[in-house]
Design a protein around this motif. Sequence first.
Motif, short mmCIF file in Angstrom:
data_model
loop_
_atom_site.label_atom_id
_atom_site.label_comp_id
_atom_site.label_asym_id
_atom_site.label_seq_id
_atom_site.Cartn_x
_atom_site.Cartn_y
_atom_site.Cartn_z
N GLY A 1 1.19 -8.15 -1.08
CA GLY A 1 0.09 -9.10 -1.93
C GLY A 1 0.13 -10.87 -1.79
O GLY A 1 0.36 -11.68 -0.83
N TYR A 2 -0.53 -11.75 -2.86
CA TYR A 2 -0.42 -12.83 -2.78
C TYR A 2 0.96 -13.95 -2.50
O TYR A 2 1.05 -14.88 -1.80
CB TYR A 2 -1.91 -12.99 -3.83
N THR A 3 2.07 -12.82 -4.03
CA THR A 3 3.05 -13.89 -3.91
C THR A 3 4.26 -12.44 -3.99
O THR A 3 3.80 -11.21 -4.55
CB THR A 3 2.83 -14.60 -4.55
N PRO A 4 5.26 -13.22 -4.29
CA PRO A 4 6.20 -11.58 -4.60
C PRO A 4 6.29 -11.25 -5.68
O PRO A 4 6.31 -10.46 -6.11
CB PRO A 4 7.79 -12.66 -4.12
N SER A 5 5.27 -11.96 -6.61
CA SER A 5 5.64 -11.73 -8.18
C SER A 5 4.22 -10.67 -8.33
O SER A 5 4.63 -9.60 -8.92
CB SER A 5 5.97 -12.78 -8.94
N PHE A 6 3.56 -11.29 -7.30
CA PHE A 6 2.30 -10.53 -8.01
C PHE A 6 2.81 -8.76 -7.15
O PHE A 6 2.13 -7.88 -7.76
CB PHE A 6 1.04 -11.33 -6.38
N THR A 7 3.95 -9.00 -5.42
CA THR A 7 3.61 -7.53 -5.36
C THR A 7 4.67 -7.23 -5.86
O THR A 7 4.19 -6.22 -6.25
CB THR A 7 4.63 -7.60 -3.92
N ARG A 8 5.73 -7.66 -6.40
CA ARG A 8 6.65 -6.43 -7.16
C ARG A 8 5.40 -6.33 -8.93
O ARG A 8 5.72 -4.82 -9.46
CB ARG A 8 7.58 -7.91 -7.97
N ASN A 9 4.66 -6.49 -9.41
CA ASN A 9 4.08 -6.67 -9.94
C ASN A 9 3.31 -4.97 -9.81
O ASN A 9 3.11 -4.07 -10.82
CB ASN A 9 3.03 -7.36 -11.40
N TYR A 10 2.49 -5.50 -8.16
CA TYR A 10 1.15 -4.68 -8.55
C TYR A 10 2.57 -2.67 -7.70
O TYR A 10 2.10 -2.39 -8.38
CB TYR A 10 1.00 -4.79 -7.15
N VAL A 11 3.79 -3.17 -7.46
CA VAL A 11 3.95 -1.66 -6.59
C VAL A 11 5.02 -0.80 -8.14
O VAL A 11 4.70 -0.04 -8.77
CB VAL A 11 5.80 -2.65 -6.31
N GLY A 12 4.74 -2.19 -9.37
CA GLY A 12 5.04 -1.71 -10.33
C GLY A 12 4.01 -0.78 -10.80
O GLY A 12 4.11 0.65 -12.08
N ILE A 13 2.91 -1.61 -11.33
CA ILE A 13 1.73 -0.55 -11.42
C ILE A 13 0.95 0.78 -10.40
O ILE A 13 0.96 1.63 -11.41
CB ILE A 13 1.03 -1.62 -11.44
N ALA A 14 1.74 0.45 -9.52
CA ALA A 14 1.37 1.63 -8.94
C ALA A 14 2.58 2.83 -8.80
O ALA A 14 1.76 3.77 -9.21
CB ALA A 14 1.77 1.39 -7.01
#
Length: 151
Positions: A20-33
């Motif tokens: 993802g774009y940033t570490p926080s974006f990626t962490r959030n998206y993993v949680g949504i997944a």
Amino acid sequence: MTVRLRGHHLLCLLTFVGEGYTPSFTRNYVGIAKRLSAGESITVVDGPDDICAPMLCEAGAHCREDSITRRDSLALAAVADVLDRSIGSGSVLVLDADRLRRLRSAFAEGRAAAACAECEWAGLCRSVADGGFGNALVHAAEDPSLLREEL
């Protein structure tokens, strides 16, 4: 609970592999997944959604650009065509195994990828699709009791 997603994120989730774009974006998206894989429903929204949330405070966040809104419209049309139902703001759906399979098949065949034409992630998504979506983090819920009918 429900995950709020904008149109083009209905396609992005098909190939999300944890980048993802940033570490926080990626962490959030993993949680949504994980939430989607557990059978949580999706509510379609106009504009920024739960995936966009970590980016909204950043200067120059692209979440509100006209090109992204156009991408949403193209994606909603493609998803509606594949699922053979009207989909727009307020629509609710659960990604059961059949829907996920149909969407991924259409994406891999190029029938649902028009919205991705100008996306910077298109190459990665194409390689995920070409690899059979094996590394994608969103899966259909395996426990049938988790799946609810659309509202």
